[in-house]
Design a protein around this motif. Structure first.
Motif, short mmCIF file in Angstrom:
data_model
loop_
_atom_site.label_atom_id
_atom_site.label_comp_id
_atom_site.label_asym_id
_atom_site.label_seq_id
_atom_site.Cartn_x
_atom_site.Cartn_y
_atom_site.Cartn_z
N ILE A 64 1.96 2.93 -7.75
CA ILE A 64 2.54 2.13 -6.56
C ILE A 64 3.19 1.17 -6.66
CG2 ILE A 64 1.90 1.42 -4.10
CD1 ILE A 64 1.46 4.29 -4.22
N GLY A 80 0.67 -1.33 -0.05
CA GLY A 80 0.04 0.06 0.04
C GLY A 80 0.86 1.33 0.11
N LYS A 81 0.25 2.43 -0.60
CA LYS A 81 1.02 3.73 -0.62
C LYS A 81 1.41 4.10 0.53
CE LYS A 81 -0.15 8.34 -1.27
NZ LYS A 81 -1.22 9.37 -1.35
N ASP A 82 0.90 4.03 2.02
CA ASP A 82 0.97 4.73 3.04
C ASP A 82 2.39 3.94 3.60
OD1 ASP A 82 -0.92 6.53 2.85
OD2 ASP A 82 -1.99 5.50 4.21
N ASN A 83 2.49 2.56 3.48
CA ASN A 83 3.46 1.74 4.05
C ASN A 83 4.65 2.07 3.13
OD1 ASN A 83 2.92 0.87 6.62
ND2 ASN A 83 1.94 -0.89 5.57
N ASP A 139 -2.70 2.78 -8.44
CA ASP A 139 -2.47 1.60 -7.96
C ASP A 139 -1.19 1.09 -8.86
OD1 ASP A 139 -4.00 1.46 -5.87
OD2 ASP A 139 -5.44 0.24 -7.04
#
Length: 190
Positions: A42, A2-5, A39
């Motif tokens: 990413i 995921g983007k945040d991680n 997505d």
């Protein structure tokens, strides 16, 4: 992940920040501010494509963590006292696992860096090819060949990161491995 991680870990590696070095250097980047994040973006970024631009010196510093129990050393021009730049960016277990994988890149006869193998020293390394193109369907783009090789013995420390432009149709990163042999052999013969 995921983007945040993903972006959190890029920030932990200080990608995009000033590199503490004696000379002025371009900053690495993991996102182009004008790029729409989706997505596909990413996924591409997660394996080193997309908008990832790495300063070779920062990349070399990151690789130092895999032989230093997860801490990244600060790069320097003149050999001297080694300083830690980013402490414990990876766990000892993670850095050990990656180190073993990097050793196999060279030790395994099928490894992409095997042609630089030496019997008398354990080497760890990673090859890579960056595609420079406008889209997935672009067949006219060029390629950058990367190779990082390092010793795993602190009594004989060495880390070399080499980048060669336009390796498409010249062997890709294998071309870079072959051209790293001479400086590595000179160092190891001392």
């Amino acid at each position: 992940i995921g983007k945040d991680n993903l972006f959190k870990y890029y920030k932990n590696l200080k990608i995009g920040e000033k590199i503490p070095f004696e000379l002025s250097l371009n900053r690495s980047q993991y996102i182009n501010k004008n790029q729409k994040v989706n997505d596909q973006f990413i996924a591409d970024s997660g394996y080193g494509q997309g908008q990832i631009l790495m300063n070779p010196l920062q990349l070399a510093s990151i690789y130092s963590s895999f032989v230093n129990e997860g801490s990244i050393y600060q790069p320097h021009i003149v050999q001297g006292k080694t300083k830690t730049w980013i402490k414990n960016v990876f766990s000892k277990e993670t850095s050990q696992t990656i180190k073993e994988d990097l050793i196999n890149v060279i030790a395994d006869e099928k490894g992409t860096g095997h042609s630089i193998y030496h019997d008398n020293v354990t080497l760890a390394g990673k090859t890579g090819t960056a595609e420079i193109k406008q889209s997935q369907s672009d067949t006219t783009g060029t390629e950058l060949g990367w190779f990082t090789v390092m010793t795993t013995d602190s009594k004989q420390p060495l880390l070399i990161t080499t980048l060669v432009e336009d390796v498409k149709d010249r062997g890709g990163s294998g071309y870079v491995v072959e051209h790293t042999k001479t400086p590595l052999d000179l160092y190891l013969s001392k």
